[in-house]
Design a protein around this motif. Structure first.
Motif, PDB file in Angstrom:
ATOM      1  N   GLN A 112       0.813  -1.088   0.143  1.00  0.00           N
ATOM      2  CA  GLN A 112       0.095  -0.069  -0.133  1.00  0.00           C
ATOM      3  C   GLN A 112       1.014   1.211   0.016  1.00  0.00           C
ATOM      4  OE1 GLN A 112      -3.004  -0.264   3.137  1.00  0.00           O
ATOM      5  NE2 GLN A 112      -2.765  -2.435   3.091  1.00  0.00           N
ATOM      6  N   VAL A 113       2.168   0.747   0.047  1.00  0.00           N
ATOM      7  CA  VAL A 113       2.986   2.062   0.234  1.00  0.00           C
ATOM      8  C   VAL A 113       3.539   2.745  -1.372  1.00  0.00           C
ATOM      9  CG1 VAL A 113       5.199   3.129   1.293  1.00  0.00           C
ATOM     10  CG2 VAL A 113       3.792   1.589   2.487  1.00  0.00           C
TER      11      VAL A 113
ATOM     12  N   LEU B  38       6.819   9.721   1.539  1.00  0.00           N
ATOM     13  CA  LEU B  38       7.255  10.806   2.451  1.00  0.00           C
ATOM     14  C   LEU B  38       9.026  10.815   2.330  1.00  0.00           C
ATOM     15  CD1 LEU B  38       4.311  11.011   4.662  1.00  0.00           C
ATOM     16  CD2 LEU B  38       5.571  13.199   3.919  1.00  0.00           C
TER      17      LEU B  38
ATOM     18  N   ILE C 236      12.665   0.958   3.158  1.00  0.00           N
ATOM     19  CA  ILE C 236      11.897   1.097   4.247  1.00  0.00           C
ATOM     20  C   ILE C 236      11.417  -0.391   4.666  1.00  0.00           C
ATOM     21  CG2 ILE C 236       9.999   2.106   5.153  1.00  0.00           C
ATOM     22  CD1 ILE C 236       9.770   4.142   2.592  1.00  0.00           C
TER      23      ILE C 236
ATOM     24  N   ALA D 233      -1.498   4.069   6.784  1.00  0.00           N
ATOM     25  CA  ALA D 233      -2.789   4.840   6.799  1.00  0.00           C
ATOM     26  C   ALA D 233      -3.530   4.474   8.078  1.00  0.00           C
ATOM     27  CB  ALA D 233      -3.512   4.548   5.644  1.00  0.00           C
TER      28      ALA D 233
ATOM     29  N   ALA E 232       0.837   7.624  12.206  1.00  0.00           N
ATOM     30  CA  ALA E 232       2.041   8.559  11.420  1.00  0.00           C
ATOM     31  C   ALA E 232       3.011   7.661  10.859  1.00  0.00           C
ATOM     32  CB  ALA E 232       2.525   9.334  12.614  1.00  0.00           C
TER      33      ALA E 232
ATOM     34  N   GLY F 249       3.619   7.142   7.712  1.00  0.00           N
ATOM     35  CA  GLY F 249       4.278   7.909   6.556  1.00  0.00           C
ATOM     36  C   GLY F 249       4.965   9.068   7.080  1.00  0.00           C
TER      37      GLY F 249
ATOM     38  N   ASP G  16       8.417   7.719   8.565  1.00  0.00           N
ATOM     39  CA  ASP G  16       9.497   7.691   7.161  1.00  0.00           C
ATOM     40  C   ASP G  16      10.042   8.785   6.913  1.00  0.00           C
ATOM     41  OD1 ASP G  16       7.511   4.739   6.072  1.00  0.00           O
ATOM     42  OD2 ASP G  16       8.948   4.980   7.793  1.00  0.00           O
TER      43      ASP G  16
ATOM     44  N   GLY H 210      -7.360   7.415  13.018  1.00  0.00           N
ATOM     45  CA  GLY H 210      -7.505   6.190  12.638  1.00  0.00           C
ATOM     46  C   GLY H 210      -7.229   5.516  11.347  1.00  0.00           C
TER      47      GLY H 210
HETATM   48  N1  LIG Z   1       6.800   6.056   3.678  1.00  0.00           N
HETATM   49  C1  LIG Z   1       5.341   5.832   3.658  1.00  0.00           C
HETATM   50  N2  LIG Z   1       4.868   4.883   4.546  1.00  0.00           N
HETATM   51  C2  LIG Z   1       3.389   4.822   4.409  1.00  0.00           C
HETATM   52  N3  LIG Z   1       2.539   5.288   3.905  1.00  0.00           N
HETATM   53  C3  LIG Z   1       3.197   6.380   2.854  1.00  0.00           C
HETATM   54  C4  LIG Z   1       4.416   6.619   2.879  1.00  0.00           C
HETATM   55  N4  LIG Z   1       4.647   7.589   2.309  1.00  0.00           N
HETATM   56  C5  LIG Z   1       3.485   8.013   1.711  1.00  0.00           C
HETATM   57  N5  LIG Z   1       2.457   7.311   2.259  1.00  0.00           N
HETATM   58  C6  LIG Z   1       1.146   7.462   1.809  1.00  0.00           C
HETATM   59  O1  LIG Z   1       0.401   8.154   3.086  1.00  0.00           O
HETATM   60  C7  LIG Z   1      -0.743   7.583   3.095  1.00  0.00           C
HETATM   61  C8  LIG Z   1      -0.886   7.742   4.712  1.00  0.00           C
HETATM   62  O2  LIG Z   1       0.107   7.097   5.391  1.00  0.00           O
HETATM   63  P1  LIG Z   1       0.338   7.110   6.935  1.00  0.00           P
HETATM   64  O3  LIG Z   1       1.251   8.157   7.152  1.00  0.00           O
HETATM   65  O4  LIG Z   1       0.845   5.531   7.106  1.00  0.00           O
HETATM   66  O5  LIG Z   1      -1.097   7.101   7.738  1.00  0.00           O
HETATM   67  P2  LIG Z   1      -1.440   7.906   9.151  1.00  0.00           P
HETATM   68  O6  LIG Z   1      -1.248   9.357   8.897  1.00  0.00           O
HETATM   69  O7  LIG Z   1      -2.927   7.540   9.126  1.00  0.00           O
HETATM   70  O8  LIG Z   1      -0.736   7.171   9.875  1.00  0.00           O
HETATM   71  C9  LIG Z   1      -0.957   6.185   2.846  1.00  0.00           C
HETATM   72  O9  LIG Z   1      -1.861   5.661   2.418  1.00  0.00           O
HETATM   73  C10 LIG Z   1       0.325   6.076   1.754  1.00  0.00           C
HETATM   74  O10 LIG Z   1      -0.263   6.207   0.471  1.00  0.00           O
END
Ligand SMILES: Nc1ncnc2c1ncn2[C@@H]1O[C@H](COP(=O)(O)OP(=O)(O)O)[C@@H](O)[C@H]1O
Ligand SMILES: C[C@@](CO)(OP(=O)(O)O)[C@H](O)COP(=O)(O)OP(=O)(O)OC[C@H]1O[C@@H](n2ccc(N)nc2=O)[C@H](O)[C@@H]1O
Length: 297
Positions: free
Chosen positions: A60-61, A68, A90, A97, A101, A103, A106, A255
Motif C-alpha cells: 500500500q506504500v 514521504l 523502508i 494509513a 503517523a 508515513g 519515514d 484512525g
Molecule cells: N513512507 C510511507 N509509509 C506509509 N505511507 C506512505 C508513505 N509515504 C507516503 N505514504 C502514503 O501516506 C498515506 C498515509 O500513510 P500513513 O502516514 O501511514 O497514515 P497515518 O497518517 O494515518 O498514520 C498512505 O496511504 C500512503 O499512500
C-alpha cells in the motif's frame, strides 16, 4: 556505506481539533506520545533516487516521489545542492494509513539518514523546518518522547513523562484517509461552534506523573466521531477492548487503528489476547511509550 534510522509510531492521548483554517488545515492541541512500534529507513548511495519497501502492508506504500521518505530526501538535497542519488529502503512495521503517523515517521527517518549519509550537517532546527514542510505529524516523529503539537500540530512543546504507559493497538482491515476524516469532522460540526483547541491540564498532569488511571480518565480524540462515522465497525473493536479490561479505548488520531491503555504489560497482553480472539480487527500489537524519536542505529 549506508545509514539506518529507526523511527517510532505515535498515539494521540489528546487530539483537540479547532475549526478549519483558511489554509485548509485545522488548529490543533495535539498531545503526542511516541510508542514502540518502529519503521527503519536505510539510505545508501545509488545512481538515482529509488525507494523500496518491505513488511506488512508494504504493497500500500507508494514507491514514487509521493513517498514521504523520498520527499524528505529531495527536500534536504535541494536545500544543500546535493544530488538526491540515494536508495531508500523502508522496513515497515507501523500500520499504513493507520493513524499512527507511519508515513510521517519515514519522512523524519529518511531526513536523518540522508543528512548523515551526505554529511550535510543540517541543524536540529533546519531538520524540524523541513519536517514541518513535509507534514503536520513529521516534526514529532523526529523528536519522539511526548510533546504538545499546536498550529497544524507541527509546533512542538516537549512534555515531561513520569513513567511508562502500556498500550494495545488493534489494526483494522482497511485504512482511513486522514483528509477524509477531517472533512467528515467539518461535516459533523456544520452549524455548531467549534471551540478553540486547548491542551487538557488533566492529560498533561497524568503524563507527568506517569499515572495510567488518571490518563485513562483524561484521554480524548475529537476526530473519533468522524472516524466512527466513516468506519462504524470500529465501535465493536473499542467495545471488545473495554470489555477485555482496558483502562481506556480510543481511535488513534484519524484512525482506523484503535488504541487501548492498559495498567501494565501483563494486562496489555491479556487485552491483546481477547482482541485477537474477538474477530473485530485484523491484527493486534502491544507497545510501550514514551520512546525516543528518529535515531541512527
Ligand atoms: N513512507 C510511507 N509509509 C506509509 N505511507 C506512505 C508513505 N509515504 C507516503 N505514504 C502514503 O501516506 C498515506 C498515509 O500513510 P500513513 O502516514 O501511514 O497514515 P497515518 O497518517 O494515518 O498514520 C498512505 O496511504 C500512503 O499512500
Ligand atoms: C490526524 C493526525 C493526528 O496526529 O495524524 P494521523 O492520525 O493522520 O496519523 C495529524 O493531524 C495528521 O498529520 P499528517 O498526516 O502529517 O497531515 P498532513 O500531511 O499535514 O495533512 C494531510 C491532510 O490532513 C488534514 N489536516 C492535517 C492536519 C491538520 N492540523 N489539519 C488538517 O485538516 C488536511 O486535509 C491535510 O491536507
Amino acid at each position: 556505506m549506508s545509514v539506518t534510522v529507526r523511527v517510532p509510531a505515535k498515539v494521540n492521548v489528546q487530539l483537540a481539533v479547532g475549526a478549519a483554517r483558511p489554509d485548509g488545515f485545522h488548529e490543533l492541541a495535539n498531545v503526542f506520545l511516541a510508542v514502540g512500534l518502529y519503521d527503519e529507513v536505510t539510505a545508501a548511495p545509488a545512481g538515482e533516487l529509488r525507494v523500496t519497501c518491505a513488511g506488512p502492508d508494504a504493497e500500500q506504500v507508494p514507491l514514487d516521489r509521493t513517498n514521504l521518505a523520498a520527499r524528505a530526501a529531495l527536500a534536504l538535497a535541494e536545500r544543500h545542492g546535493v544530488e538526491p542519488a540515494v536508495h531508500l529502503h523502508i522496513a515497515k512495521d507501523i500500520p499504513v494509513a493507520g493513524g499512527m503517523a507511519g508515513g510521517s515517521a519515514d519522512g523524519a527517518a529518511a531526513l536523518v539518514a540522508c543528512d548523515a549519509l551526505w554529511g550535510t550537517g543540517a541543524s536540529r532546527d533546519e531538520l524540524l523546518d523541513i519536517c514541518a514542510e513535509l507534514g503536520s505529524d513529521v516534526p514529532f516523529s523526529l523528536v519522539g518522547g511526548a510533546a504538545l503539537g499546536t498550529g497544524r500540530g507541527e509546533m512542538l512543546t516537549p512534555l515531561e513523562v513520569g513513567g511508562t504507559f502500556h498500550w494495545v493497538f488493534a489494526l483494522a482491515r482497511r485504512g482511513l484517509s486522514t483528509p477524509a476524516v477531517f472533512r467528515e469532522f467539518d461535516r459533523l460540526a456544520e452549524g455548531r461552534d467549534v471551540p478553540e483547541p486547548v491542551a487538557s491540564p488533566d492529560v498533561l498532569a497524568a503524563l507527568a506523573k506517569g499515572d495510567c488511571d488518571a490518563l485513562a480518565l483524561a484521554v480524548s480524540n475529537d476526530l473519533q466521531p468522524a472516524a466512527l462515522s466513516l468506519f462504524p465497525e470500529l465501535s465493536d473493536t473499542l467495545a471488545a477492548g473495554r470489555a477485555a479490561g482496558a483502562l481506556a479505548a480510543l481511535v488513534s488520531g484519524s484512525g482506523p487503528t484503535t488504541a487501548f491503555l492498559a495498567s501494565d504489560a501483563g494486562s496489555a497482553a491479556e487485552v491483546a489476547a481477547v482482541l485477537r480472539a474477538s474477530g473485530t480487527c485484523r491484527a493486534v500489537r502491544t507497545a510501550e511509550g514514551p520512546v525516543a524519536g528518529a535515531t541512527v542505529v
